[in-house]
Design an enzyme around this catalytic site. Sequence first.
Site, PDB file in Angstrom:
ATOM      1  N   THR A  27       0.821  -1.205   0.000  1.00 52.72           N
ATOM      2  CA  THR A  27       0.000   0.000   0.000  1.00 52.72           C
ATOM      3  C   THR A  27       0.857   1.257   0.000  1.00 52.72           C
ATOM      4  OG1 THR A  27      -1.815  -1.114   1.156  1.00 52.72           O
ATOM      5  CG2 THR A  27      -1.759   1.285   1.297  1.00 52.72           C
ATOM      6  N   SER A  67       1.079  -7.218  -0.704  1.00 56.60           N
ATOM      7  CA  SER A  67       1.609  -8.233   0.220  1.00 56.60           C
ATOM      8  C   SER A  67       0.627  -9.353   0.537  1.00 56.60           C
ATOM      9  CB  SER A  67       2.109  -7.585   1.516  1.00 56.60           C
ATOM     10  OG  SER A  67       1.056  -7.278   2.393  1.00 56.60           O
ATOM     11  N   THR A  96       1.120  -4.176   4.426  1.00 58.61           N
ATOM     12  CA  THR A  96       0.786  -4.452   5.820  1.00 58.61           C
ATOM     13  C   THR A  96       0.215  -5.845   6.052  1.00 58.61           C
ATOM     14  OG1 THR A  96      -1.427  -3.484   5.575  1.00 58.61           O
ATOM     15  CG2 THR A  96       0.347  -2.017   6.306  1.00 58.61           C
ATOM     16  N   ASP A  97      -0.420  -6.427   5.016  1.00 54.24           N
ATOM     17  CA  ASP A  97      -1.173  -7.663   5.227  1.00 54.24           C
ATOM     18  C   ASP A  97      -0.326  -8.819   5.757  1.00 54.24           C
ATOM     19  OD1 ASP A  97      -3.515  -6.456   4.489  1.00 54.24           O
ATOM     20  OD2 ASP A  97      -3.592  -7.315   2.482  1.00 54.24           O
TER      21      ASP A  97
END
Length: 308
Positions: free
Chosen positions: A16, A62, A95-96
Amino acid sequence: MQNKADRIVILGTGGTIAGKAADAADNVGYVAGQVSIEQLVQAAPPLAAYLLETEQVAQLDSKDMDFATWQLLARAVDRHLARPEVLAVVITHGTDTLEETAFFLQRVLAPGKPVVLTAAMRPSTALMPDGPQNLLDAVAVAAQAESGVLAVMNGRVHGAERLRKVHSYAVDAFASVESGPLGLVEEGRLRWLGAMPESASALGLSRIAKDAKDWPWVELIQNYAGADGRGVDALLAQGVNGIVVAGTGNGTLSVRLSVALERAQAQGVRVLRSTRCDAGPVIGGVLPSAGALSPVKARVELLLQLLA
């Protein structure tokens, strides 16, 4: 000749933080991994105060992180840290799956220099993007920390083992379970709140030398009301190599699910038992415990064990 370690290498993997949306007011309808690592650095002008080097290792969302990228990333981190002029490595990431990548790198490399992951919850095109500040903070931490894999988001510094993403949307999306953050970034200065936890020695790149397409298959399942063993039997039929089960409470499992997992273990499938709870270890029980590792980190741990 370069004698002093004063260079920080920034490795880009997408996410992101490198995302773009058509509308600046849109913080969710973006495409991740669109902006180069060089452009991300340019978006944070105070980074000009540091001696930086950039490399684009990957450019993906991610949620699509894979073993091949982990392998490339670990090799790149190890290669740069071995250079005497390199002080630290910073990684921009989505972030995932950031917590999984951080734990993977810590277990494989246990680096003697800082490796700092950072990310963003808003794309680069947002009215108030969080990426530039997070990247600036990550570089500041990399320049001041001593060793190990860390994550820096929203002015907080987390260790790889306790880090978890705890919110789906908020800018303050990460936490260190049970202990709180290790430190804070305050106007470019790192203030430690607690000591870095002791970590095991590096497993080494030889552990992951096998071609990524040939890495073991380790699957995640859960205990829940009505859970039975049919999912386990289906995985066995497809040739699964390892299973991490996220139990309820202290890793508790329904009788039918427990029996199925014991049957899988008897057939040579490695099993680790974690918990759905956000914090706390799994203690006791018949099936092997993952300790205080979250289910996704227990999967990484089991994967690395099977790669031995």
